[in-house]
Write a protein that holds these residues in place. Structure first.
Motif, PDB file in Angstrom:
ATOM      1  N   UNK A 169      61.250  70.090  34.083  1.00 53.53           N
ATOM      2  CA  UNK A 169      62.498  69.908  33.497  1.00 53.53           C
ATOM      3  C   UNK A 169      63.680  71.082  33.524  1.00 53.53           C
ATOM      4  N   UNK A 170      64.914  71.005  33.382  1.00 49.17           N
ATOM      5  CA  UNK A 170      65.782  72.246  33.219  1.00 49.17           C
ATOM      6  C   UNK A 170      65.219  73.068  32.446  1.00 49.17           C
ATOM      7  N   UNK A 171      65.458  74.296  32.601  1.00 46.86           N
ATOM      8  CA  UNK A 171      65.108  75.493  31.852  1.00 46.86           C
ATOM      9  C   UNK A 171      65.849  75.320  30.442  1.00 46.86           C
ATOM     10  N   UNK A 172      64.739  75.259  29.471  1.00 44.28           N
ATOM     11  CA  UNK A 172      65.090  74.947  27.960  1.00 44.28           C
ATOM     12  C   UNK A 172      65.976  76.057  27.353  1.00 44.28           C
ATOM     13  N   UNK A 173      65.895  77.105  28.037  1.00 48.03           N
ATOM     14  CA  UNK A 173      66.592  78.297  27.659  1.00 48.03           C
ATOM     15  C   UNK A 173      68.162  78.127  27.465  1.00 48.03           C
ATOM     16  N   UNK A 174      68.771  77.251  28.606  1.00 49.36           N
ATOM     17  CA  UNK A 174      70.041  76.922  28.590  1.00 49.36           C
ATOM     18  C   UNK A 174      70.385  76.185  27.383  1.00 49.36           C
ATOM     19  N   UNK A 175      69.796  75.173  27.223  1.00 53.16           N
ATOM     20  CA  UNK A 175      70.090  74.315  25.979  1.00 53.16           C
ATOM     21  C   UNK A 175      70.011  74.913  24.574  1.00 53.16           C
ATOM     22  N   UNK A 176      68.952  75.736  24.478  1.00 51.69           N
ATOM     23  CA  UNK A 176      68.569  76.313  23.389  1.00 51.69           C
ATOM     24  C   UNK A 176      69.703  77.366  22.910  1.00 51.69           C
ATOM     25  N   UNK A 177      70.146  78.098  24.002  1.00 52.13           N
ATOM     26  CA  UNK A 177      71.425  79.035  23.977  1.00 52.13           C
ATOM     27  C   UNK A 177      72.619  78.345  23.515  1.00 52.13           C
ATOM     28  N   UNK A 178      72.903  77.051  23.899  1.00 53.55           N
ATOM     29  CA  UNK A 178      73.970  76.293  23.587  1.00 53.55           C
ATOM     30  C   UNK A 178      73.717  75.582  22.004  1.00 53.55           C
ATOM     31  N   UNK A 179      72.578  75.286  21.740  1.00 49.63           N
ATOM     32  CA  UNK A 179      72.337  74.787  20.373  1.00 49.63           C
ATOM     33  C   UNK A 179      72.016  75.445  19.159  1.00 49.63           C
ATOM     34  N   UNK A 180      71.299  76.472  19.334  1.00 47.11           N
ATOM     35  CA  UNK A 180      70.762  77.306  18.277  1.00 47.11           C
ATOM     36  C   UNK A 180      71.484  77.861  17.240  1.00 47.11           C
ATOM     37  N   UNK A 181      72.829  78.649  17.510  1.00 47.77           N
ATOM     38  CA  UNK A 181      73.769  78.861  16.470  1.00 47.77           C
ATOM     39  C   UNK A 181      73.858  77.766  15.375  1.00 47.77           C
ATOM     40  N   UNK A 182      74.302  76.590  15.993  1.00 42.89           N
ATOM     41  CA  UNK A 182      74.898  75.652  15.303  1.00 42.89           C
ATOM     42  C   UNK A 182      73.662  75.034  14.483  1.00 42.89           C
ATOM     43  N   UNK A 183      72.181  75.060  15.152  1.00 42.64           N
ATOM     44  CA  UNK A 183      71.323  74.360  14.323  1.00 42.64           C
ATOM     45  C   UNK A 183      70.893  75.202  13.164  1.00 42.64           C
ATOM     46  N   UNK A 184      70.977  76.514  13.586  1.00 42.63           N
ATOM     47  CA  UNK A 184      70.487  77.395  12.223  1.00 42.63           C
ATOM     48  C   UNK A 184      71.753  77.461  11.070  1.00 42.63           C
ATOM     49  N   UNK A 185      72.934  77.255  11.631  1.00 44.65           N
ATOM     50  CA  UNK A 185      74.108  77.380  10.565  1.00 44.65           C
ATOM     51  C   UNK A 185      73.707  75.994   9.681  1.00 44.65           C
ATOM     52  N   UNK A 186      73.264  74.892  10.319  1.00 43.72           N
ATOM     53  CA  UNK A 186      73.119  73.645   9.486  1.00 43.72           C
ATOM     54  C   UNK A 186      71.970  74.070   8.458  1.00 43.72           C
TER      55      UNK A 186
END
Length: 167
Positions: free
Chosen positions: A64-81
């Motif tokens: 699969x695509x390197x999950x690091x790219x998606x984690x970098x994109x989503x993490x801040x918002x997911x934590x803020x939620x």
């Protein structure tokens, strides 16, 4: 200071685990896969958020695509939620949060005392700050042959320092 989400005990533990996985990843010490696993565990524990669900759905399968790219994109918002502090990648705050995460792992028996001091020494060198006592104890491990201390003495000091860092 990081804030835990006031939920059930399992939800609080899951939020702490997610915060720790995120801090370790942000400091370059953890994997994107561990963040995704912690997001999944958070959902199972009853925590919820649209971006958290998306983060938990990131593929970590080989090929699969390197999950690091998606984690970098989503993490801040997911934590803020969830009301959890986000630390920019490779920042001082990420390193400090990662150190506390490693201390919690040590106190749960998942990390040997010498491993904790070694990583603290590697991360922070001889800088004054939250890791100072731990890197000093790493130096003590290296010089046990010229002290009256035993490994057990230093191990106990490491555990005490870890407790102080997570209080």
């Amino acid at each position: 200071m990081e804030r835990e989400v006031p939920t059930t005990d399992s939800g609080s533990r899951a939020a702490t685990e997610l915060a720790d996985a995120a801090a370790l990843w942000s400091a370059g010490l953890g994997s994107a896969e561990a963040v995704v696993e912690a997001a999944c565990a958070s959902l199972v524990a009853g925590l919820d958020g649209e971006t958290l669900r998306t983060l938990a759905a990131v593929s970590t399968q080989p090929g699969a695509t390197d999950p690091g790219y998606e984690v970098a994109e989503l993490l801040e918002t997911a934590l803020a939620e969830l009301g959890i502090s986000h630390h920019p990648r490779y920042s001082t705050t990420a390193n400090d949060a990662a150190l506390r995460a490693l201390c919690r792992r040590h106190l749960r028996g998942e990390l040997e005392p010498w491993e904790l001091t070694h990583v603290a020494h590697w991360m922070f060198g001889h800088q004054a700050g939250p890791a100072e006592e731990l890197w000093e104890l790493d130096d003590v491990y290296a010089s046990l042959d010229v002290t009256d201390l035993t490994v057990e003495d230093v191990d106990a000091q490491v555990s005490a320092a870890a407790r102080r860092l997570v209080e």
